[in-house]
Motif scaffolding. Structure first.
Motif, PDB file in Angstrom:
ATOM      1  N   HIS A  38       0.802  -1.228   0.000  1.00  0.00           N
ATOM      2  CA  HIS A  38       0.000   0.000   0.000  1.00  0.00           C
ATOM      3  C   HIS A  38       0.834   1.277   0.000  1.00  0.00           C
ATOM      4  CE1 HIS A  38       1.048  -0.766   4.136  1.00  0.00           C
ATOM      5  NE2 HIS A  38       0.811   0.506   4.385  1.00  0.00           N
ATOM      6  N   GLU A  40       3.566   4.165  -1.371  1.00  0.00           N
ATOM      7  CA  GLU A  40       3.739   4.801  -2.685  1.00  0.00           C
ATOM      8  C   GLU A  40       5.131   5.373  -2.942  1.00  0.00           C
ATOM      9  OE1 GLU A  40       1.401   4.946  -5.117  1.00  0.00           O
ATOM     10  OE2 GLU A  40      -0.001   3.786  -3.878  1.00  0.00           O
ATOM     11  N   ASP A  41       6.003   5.389  -1.942  1.00  0.00           N
ATOM     12  CA  ASP A  41       7.322   6.012  -2.119  1.00  0.00           C
ATOM     13  C   ASP A  41       8.243   5.121  -2.959  1.00  0.00           C
ATOM     14  OD1 ASP A  41       9.322   4.554   0.055  1.00  0.00           O
ATOM     15  OD2 ASP A  41       7.209   4.540   0.642  1.00  0.00           O
ATOM     16  N   ARG A  42       9.315   5.701  -3.463  1.00  0.00           N
ATOM     17  CA  ARG A  42      10.234   4.977  -4.352  1.00  0.00           C
ATOM     18  C   ARG A  42      10.925   3.804  -3.664  1.00  0.00           C
ATOM     19  NH1 ARG A  42      13.586   9.506  -7.717  1.00  0.00           N
ATOM     20  NH2 ARG A  42      11.809  10.429  -8.795  1.00  0.00           N
ATOM     21  N   SER A  44       9.789   1.970  -1.203  1.00  0.00           N
ATOM     22  CA  SER A  44       8.801   0.887  -1.101  1.00  0.00           C
ATOM     23  C   SER A  44       8.598   0.218  -2.451  1.00  0.00           C
ATOM     24  CB  SER A  44       7.470   1.430  -0.573  1.00  0.00           C
ATOM     25  OG  SER A  44       7.626   1.943   0.726  1.00  0.00           O
ATOM     26  N   ALA A  45       8.560   1.004  -3.505  1.00  0.00           N
ATOM     27  CA  ALA A  45       8.403   0.446  -4.852  1.00  0.00           C
ATOM     28  C   ALA A  45       9.582  -0.459  -5.202  1.00  0.00           C
ATOM     29  CB  ALA A  45       8.258   1.566  -5.875  1.00  0.00           C
ATOM     30  N   TRP A  64       7.089  -2.241 -10.914  1.00  0.00           N
ATOM     31  CA  TRP A  64       7.534  -1.622  -9.663  1.00  0.00           C
ATOM     32  C   TRP A  64       8.944  -1.068  -9.769  1.00  0.00           C
ATOM     33  CZ3 TRP A  64       4.296   0.222  -6.426  1.00  0.00           C
ATOM     34  CH2 TRP A  64       3.016  -0.308  -6.385  1.00  0.00           C
ATOM     35  N   ARG A  67       8.351   2.248 -11.238  1.00  0.00           N
ATOM     36  CA  ARG A  67       7.829   3.174 -10.222  1.00  0.00           C
ATOM     37  C   ARG A  67       8.940   3.644  -9.281  1.00  0.00           C
ATOM     38  NH1 ARG A  67       2.248   2.708  -8.437  1.00  0.00           N
ATOM     39  NH2 ARG A  67       2.920   4.309  -6.982  1.00  0.00           N
TER      40      ARG A  67
END
Length: 89
Positions: A38, A40-42, A44-45, A64, A67
């Motif tokens: 869940h 959205e930051d880079r 985490s992607a 991903w 992203r």
């Protein structure tokens, strides 16, 4: 067997990215993914991309990596895991 594989207690004060990688190292892909899915930051992607490589879903992993603005990793999964941990420490 390294120390992370032996110990079943998650270390205190790990950020969500390191928590995710810890669960992945323990063989709990679902928990690892649920922690990141869940966000959205880079960063985490980037972890999310790695997790989809682990799953074998390369199309989703490429999405991903894009992203995360990272090149698709082509090497060994263990090497990518270690590089991610090093980057996050």
């Amino acid at each position: 067997m390294n120390s992370i594989e032996k110990d079943n207690t998650i270390p205190d004060k790990l950020n969500v990215h390191l928590q995710s990688l810890w669960y992945d190292a323990k063989g709990d892909w679902q928990t690892a993914h649920d922690l990141i899915d869940h966000l959205e930051d880079r960063t985490s992607a980037h972890v999310h991309a790695y997790l989809h490589r682990v799953e074998g879903d390369l199309w989703n992993a490429r999405y991903w990596y894009n992203r995360a603005k990272q090149p698709e990793y082509k090497g060994d999964l263990k090497d990518e895991w270690a590089q991610l941990v090093k980057m996050l420490l």
